[in-house]
Design a protein around this motif. Structure first.
Motif: not given
Length: 198
Positions: A40-43, A178-186, A189-197
Motif C-alpha cells: 500500500d505504502q509503496a503504491c 538484506v536489501g530494500k524491496l525485493d526486485p521481483d516485488v518491485e 507492483i510497478n504498474a500499480f504505483r499511483k502516478p505523481r501529478m
C-alpha cells in the motif's frame, strides 16, 4: 490472529515457503499483513474495498478532477460559491469517469479521474476543495500481480526472523545483506504505483 485486508492467504504463503505445519501461523499472518501494508505504502493506494464514503477534492483544472481509486460513484456535487455548500448536483450525463471502461494499460483499474462534459465545468478557486464525491472507494478485487507480490514479500518478511542484524547469509564474497524491496516485488507492483501529478 485475524488479518485485516490481506492481499494473500495464509495457505498461499505457506505453500510458497513449503510449510506444512501450523506452528508459525501467527507469525506468517503478521508477515502477510505487514507485506500488504508495505505494498500500500509503496503504491500510495490500497487494493481492497474501502467502503462507501464522501470525499472532497480540488479540481486539477476546469475539466478534470483527480480522485482516489473509486469503484462506483453515488453522487458528484460541486461548490461554485466556495462557501462549503455543495449545492450543484451533477447528473451522469455531465461527467465521464476515467480511465474509460475501467482499463488503463491493459489492466482493469478503478476510476481515478472525473472529466466534465457538455457545459459543465469544475469550479476553481486556488486549490480549494470545491468538488464532493460520494461512492465506494478502493479496488473491488486484489490484482493478481499484487497478490503474487504479497506472497513473495510476506515470505521474505517471515524468513527475516532467520537473518539477525540484516545478514541474510554468507557467500563467496562475504556477508550477504538484506536489501530494500525485493526486485521481483518491485517489478510486480510497478504498474500499480499511483502516478505523481506535477
Amino acid at each position: 490472529m485475524a488479518m485485516t485486508n490481506p492481499y494473500a492467504t495464509l495457505n498461499q504463503v505457506k505453500a510458497s515457503a513449503r510449510i506444512t505445519d501450523n506452528v508459525d501461523d501467527d507469525l506468517l499472518e503478521l508477515a502477510i499483513e505487514a507485506a500488504s501494508r508495505e505494498i500500500d505504502q509503496a503504491c500510495e493506494r490500497v487494493f481492497y474495498n474501502a467502503g462507501t464514503a464522501t470525499r472532497i477534492y480540488a479540481a486539477q483544472d476546469a475539466y478534470v478532477t483527480q480522485i482516489d481509486d473509486l469503484i462506483s460513484l453515488e453522487h458528484l456535487k460541486s461548490d461554485p460559491e466556495g462557501d462549503g455548500v455543495y449545492s450543484i448536483t451533477w447528473s451522469t450525463s455531465d461527467y465521464v469517469l476515467e480511465p474509460l471502461n475501467g482499463i488503463a494499460g491493459g489492466i482493469p483499474q478503478p476510476y481515478t479521474r472525473i472529466r466534465a462534459r457538455d457545459t459543465y465545468l469544475f469550479p476553481m478557486e486556488e486549490g480549494e476543495p470545491l468538488v464532493e464525491v460520494r461512492g465506494v472507494w478502493g479496488w473491488s478485487a486484489v490484482p493478481t500481480a499484487i497478490e503474487q507480490a504479497t506472497v513473495i514479500l510476506a515470505s521474505r518478511i517471515f524468513k527475516r526472523n532467520d537473518s539477525p542484524l540484516g545478514v541474510a547469509g554468507f557467500g563467496d564474497l562475504g556477508v550477504i545483506r538484506v536489501g530494500k524491496l525485493d526486485p521481483d516485488v518491485e517489478a510486480l507492483i510497478n504498474a500499480f504505483r499511483k502516478p505523481r501529478m506535477g
